[in-house]
Enzyme design. Sequence first.
Site, PDB file in Angstrom:
ATOM      1  N   LYS A 260       0.853  -1.319  -0.176  1.00 33.82           N
ATOM      2  CA  LYS A 260       0.132   0.056  -0.201  1.00 33.82           C
ATOM      3  C   LYS A 260       0.920   1.159   0.060  1.00 33.82           C
ATOM      4  O   LYS A 260       1.725   1.244   0.849  1.00 33.82           O
ATOM      5  CB  LYS A 260      -0.951  -0.122   1.314  1.00 33.82           C
ATOM      6  CG  LYS A 260      -1.797   1.114   1.421  1.00 33.82           C
ATOM      7  CD  LYS A 260      -2.552   1.144   2.614  1.00 33.82           C
ATOM      8  CE  LYS A 260      -3.221   2.525   2.904  1.00 33.82           C
ATOM      9  NZ  LYS A 260      -4.125   2.537   4.211  1.00 33.82           N
ATOM     10  N   ASP A 265      -2.629  10.168   3.925  1.00 33.09           N
ATOM     11  CA  ASP A 265      -3.905   9.815   3.924  1.00 33.09           C
ATOM     12  C   ASP A 265      -4.792  10.747   4.950  1.00 33.09           C
ATOM     13  O   ASP A 265      -4.693  10.536   6.148  1.00 33.09           O
ATOM     14  CB  ASP A 265      -4.047   8.248   4.488  1.00 33.09           C
ATOM     15  CG  ASP A 265      -5.608   7.924   4.815  1.00 33.09           C
ATOM     16  OD1 ASP A 265      -6.345   8.581   4.027  1.00 33.09           O
ATOM     17  OD2 ASP A 265      -5.677   6.586   5.365  1.00 33.09           O
ATOM     18  N   LYS A 272     -10.329  12.613   8.306  1.00 34.05           N
ATOM     19  CA  LYS A 272      -9.998  12.182   9.896  1.00 34.05           C
ATOM     20  C   LYS A 272      -9.939  13.261  10.772  1.00 34.05           C
ATOM     21  O   LYS A 272      -9.677  14.522  10.353  1.00 34.05           O
ATOM     22  CB  LYS A 272      -8.351  11.540   9.768  1.00 34.05           C
ATOM     23  CG  LYS A 272      -8.398  10.270   8.875  1.00 34.05           C
ATOM     24  CD  LYS A 272      -6.804   9.835   8.912  1.00 34.05           C
ATOM     25  CE  LYS A 272      -6.915   8.478   8.247  1.00 34.05           C
ATOM     26  NZ  LYS A 272      -7.379   7.421   8.929  1.00 34.05           N
ATOM     27  N   ASP A 283       1.513   6.201   5.567  1.00 35.56           N
ATOM     28  CA  ASP A 283       0.456   5.341   5.108  1.00 35.56           C
ATOM     29  C   ASP A 283       1.259   4.801   4.031  1.00 35.56           C
ATOM     30  O   ASP A 283       0.243   3.909   3.110  1.00 35.56           O
ATOM     31  CB  ASP A 283      -0.725   6.016   4.975  1.00 35.56           C
ATOM     32  CG  ASP A 283      -1.919   5.126   5.136  1.00 35.56           C
ATOM     33  OD1 ASP A 283      -1.729   3.893   5.703  1.00 35.56           O
ATOM     34  OD2 ASP A 283      -3.141   5.336   4.780  1.00 35.56           O
ATOM     35  N   ASP A 342     -12.189   7.251   3.681  1.00 34.69           N
ATOM     36  CA  ASP A 342     -10.920   6.713   4.503  1.00 34.69           C
ATOM     37  C   ASP A 342     -10.701   5.294   4.476  1.00 34.69           C
ATOM     38  O   ASP A 342      -9.482   5.131   4.740  1.00 34.69           O
ATOM     39  CB  ASP A 342     -11.547   7.300   5.705  1.00 34.69           C
ATOM     40  CG  ASP A 342      -9.931   7.443   6.631  1.00 34.69           C
ATOM     41  OD1 ASP A 342      -8.903   7.275   6.120  1.00 34.69           O
ATOM     42  OD2 ASP A 342     -10.210   7.541   7.825  1.00 34.69           O
ATOM     43  N   GLU A 344      -9.467   3.770   1.984  1.00 37.35           N
ATOM     44  CA  GLU A 344      -9.001   3.907   0.538  1.00 37.35           C
ATOM     45  C   GLU A 344      -7.990   3.014   0.437  1.00 37.35           C
ATOM     46  O   GLU A 344      -7.509   2.398  -0.812  1.00 37.35           O
ATOM     47  CB  GLU A 344      -8.354   5.492   0.359  1.00 37.35           C
ATOM     48  CG  GLU A 344      -6.937   5.461   0.805  1.00 37.35           C
ATOM     49  CD  GLU A 344      -6.829   5.205   2.570  1.00 37.35           C
ATOM     50  OE1 GLU A 344      -7.766   5.561   3.179  1.00 37.35           O
ATOM     51  OE2 GLU A 344      -5.716   4.871   2.860  1.00 37.35           O
ATOM     52  N   ARG A 346      -7.739  -0.347   0.955  1.00 42.45           N
ATOM     53  CA  ARG A 346      -8.207  -1.508   0.335  1.00 42.45           C
ATOM     54  C   ARG A 346      -8.776  -1.308  -1.254  1.00 42.45           C
ATOM     55  O   ARG A 346      -8.891  -2.222  -1.785  1.00 42.45           O
ATOM     56  CB  ARG A 346      -9.369  -2.070   1.132  1.00 42.45           C
ATOM     57  CG  ARG A 346     -10.431  -0.996   1.286  1.00 42.45           C
ATOM     58  CD  ARG A 346     -11.484  -1.435   2.384  1.00 42.45           C
ATOM     59  NE  ARG A 346     -10.839  -1.023   3.717  1.00 42.45           N
ATOM     60  CZ  ARG A 346     -11.670  -1.342   4.759  1.00 42.45           C
ATOM     61  NH1 ARG A 346     -12.869  -2.007   4.587  1.00 42.45           N
ATOM     62  NH2 ARG A 346     -10.881  -0.661   5.974  1.00 42.45           N
TER      63      ARG A 346
HETATM   64  N1  BES Z   1      -4.357   4.242   6.903  1.00 44.13           N
HETATM   65  C1  BES Z   1      -5.648   3.980   7.718  1.00 44.13           C
HETATM   66  C2  BES Z   1      -5.432   2.954   8.831  1.00 44.13           C
HETATM   67  C3  BES Z   1      -4.601   3.559   9.905  1.00 44.13           C
HETATM   68  C4  BES Z   1      -5.252   4.115  10.903  1.00 44.13           C
HETATM   69  C5  BES Z   1      -3.424   3.142   9.947  1.00 44.13           C
HETATM   70  C6  BES Z   1      -4.569   4.535  12.170  1.00 44.13           C
HETATM   71  C7  BES Z   1      -2.604   3.652  11.286  1.00 44.13           C
HETATM   72  C8  BES Z   1      -3.188   4.285  12.257  1.00 44.13           C
HETATM   73  C9  BES Z   1      -6.700   3.561   6.776  1.00 44.13           C
HETATM   74  O1  BES Z   1      -6.563   3.961   5.554  1.00 44.13           O
HETATM   75  C10 BES Z   1      -7.829   3.866   7.341  1.00 44.13           C
HETATM   76  O2  BES Z   1      -8.302   5.132   7.233  1.00 44.13           O
HETATM   77  N2  BES Z   1      -8.816   3.009   7.666  1.00 44.13           N
HETATM   78  C11 BES Z   1      -9.911   3.223   8.481  1.00 44.13           C
HETATM   79  C12 BES Z   1     -10.980   2.258   7.864  1.00 44.13           C
HETATM   80  C13 BES Z   1     -12.271   2.540   8.372  1.00 44.13           C
HETATM   81  C14 BES Z   1     -12.843   3.825   7.434  1.00 44.13           C
HETATM   82  C15 BES Z   1     -13.274   1.570   7.804  1.00 44.13           C
HETATM   83  C16 BES Z   1      -9.956   2.894   9.824  1.00 44.13           C
HETATM   84  O3  BES Z   1      -9.043   2.136  10.420  1.00 44.13           O
HETATM   85  O4  BES Z   1     -10.419   3.836  10.600  1.00 44.13           O
HETATM   86 ZN    ZN Z   2      -4.991   4.801   4.665  1.00 43.11          ZN
HETATM   87 MN    MN Z   3      -7.611   5.977   5.321  1.00 45.12          MN
END
Ligand code: BES
Ligand code: ZN
Ligand code: MN
Length: 493
Positions: A260, A265, A272, A283, A342, A344, A346
Amino acid sequence: MAIKITDYKNLSKAENIAVGISEDGFARSLSPVLEAEIKRLRQLGDLKGKKDELHIIYPEGKGPCRLILCGLGKSHDLNIEKVRKTIGRAIKKCREIKQWNLTVAVDSFALGSVKIGNAAQAAALAGTLAIYQYCEYKSAHKAEEKIPPFKLYLALREKTANIRQLKQGEIIAEGANFARTLGNHPGNRLAPRALAKEAISLGRKYPKITVRVKQKPELSKQGFGALLGVGSGSINPPVLIECVYKGGKTGQAPVGLVGKGITFDSGGISIKPSAKMDEMRYDMCGAAAVLGIIQSAAELKLPLNLVGIIPAAENLPSATAYRPGDILTSLSGQTIEVLNTDAEGRLVLADALTYIQRFKPDCIIDLATLTGAVIVALGHIAIGLVSNNDKLSDEIKIAARDSGERVWRLPLWDEYRDLIKSEVADVANISSKSGAGTITASAFLEKFINSVPWVHLDIAGTAWGEAGAIYSKGATGSGVRLIMEWLMRKAEK
Ligand code: BES
Ligand code: ZN
Ligand code: MN
């Protein structure tokens, strides 16, 4: 190469010497002066050799010299990971007392089941990781805040037999350090095309690595709808980086690696909260790990073929950004309902997973800072693993045991697959219910895998962190050591 190999004979000339001391064993073959000092301390009862114990002593009658005595615990309980952590701590101690060099008496760390070759590898690996620093953006006039480069010497009684393992340790750590530097770069310095340039430089350095980069027009023409959707909010266009290493026979199926590469992000329109949002520069640590692995594989000349695919994009909100409710057509042809911009990672991985299968890989490993939920489940201690294949999954678990990078497998049952159904498209990009965020993200990824053995590694908890025994604050290169351990085993078969 940051470390130097030296002979035990030169220990008497060293300024700072690290010696491993167990509760039962005795430091081997140091000079009589040093051995006498250690004996004296033991008799006094001040030195026990317990795990995590650390003393600095100043032996008399031997020039300017500090002996750093590192407790290893009971020798029959010693393992490679303890040696790595202990050497990391010794280097940290040196820095604390403003010493910028250390000579490790490697043989003294080889006790119990840890052979000298293992100790040499552990010292080279942990040492190379521990002396790393990211200081590219500290100006020269801030020199007093800058730590001088560290000189690490590894002293071996018998050099030749153990050099190979030592070099392996160093090469793997250098791959991880490369990944750390990429990870540590801020979003403004490393946008998708800058990441592609880093991959291209890697290709220039190693003749067996070929790099191709798909820019936006090509991605549009070929139908990378999910990757383009994620990248549509940023002025920095998305790219797909293809990094092929040919170390094996022609025609031999490659190992597929996907990383990834979200260079920043923000969450996009589903933005966020601002606290700690700066951390989202990390990220792209999955992408960084893939490049680190390929660099190490090329440096070690592993007799394997690898293909690394990195979907790179910046996830920002803007007038051109994709929106919640949008439906994207992925490269696989499946349509995706975007319920949260968010989620993104996947999306970009979906297109990369579809694409990599064109190379007919014998298996696929993806590395991604995919979910905050993996931190809820495992903290910053272990990588979350989800797989469609028990054999591959078990191989990675064995590599985890030996590399010191922990993994923990989570299940992927049908009940989880039901949670990503969409009313209007083939699949939704988030779960309809709360909970099991790491697994439902994996269930989404699995929709893009056509029955090839696949392991997904969620490195969101391990890719960066506070300073520890070995790592300084920032990116850790999570996944490089793990996958290199697995690849080296695979190469032996
Ligand atoms: N890059 C984030 C995941 C992440 C969050 C990594 C905190 C490290 C610390 C990812 O893109 C994300 O935002 N995931 C969301 C998914 C949700 C919207 C279903 C998450 O984990 O909150
Ligand atoms: Zn992310
Ligand atoms: Mn995200």
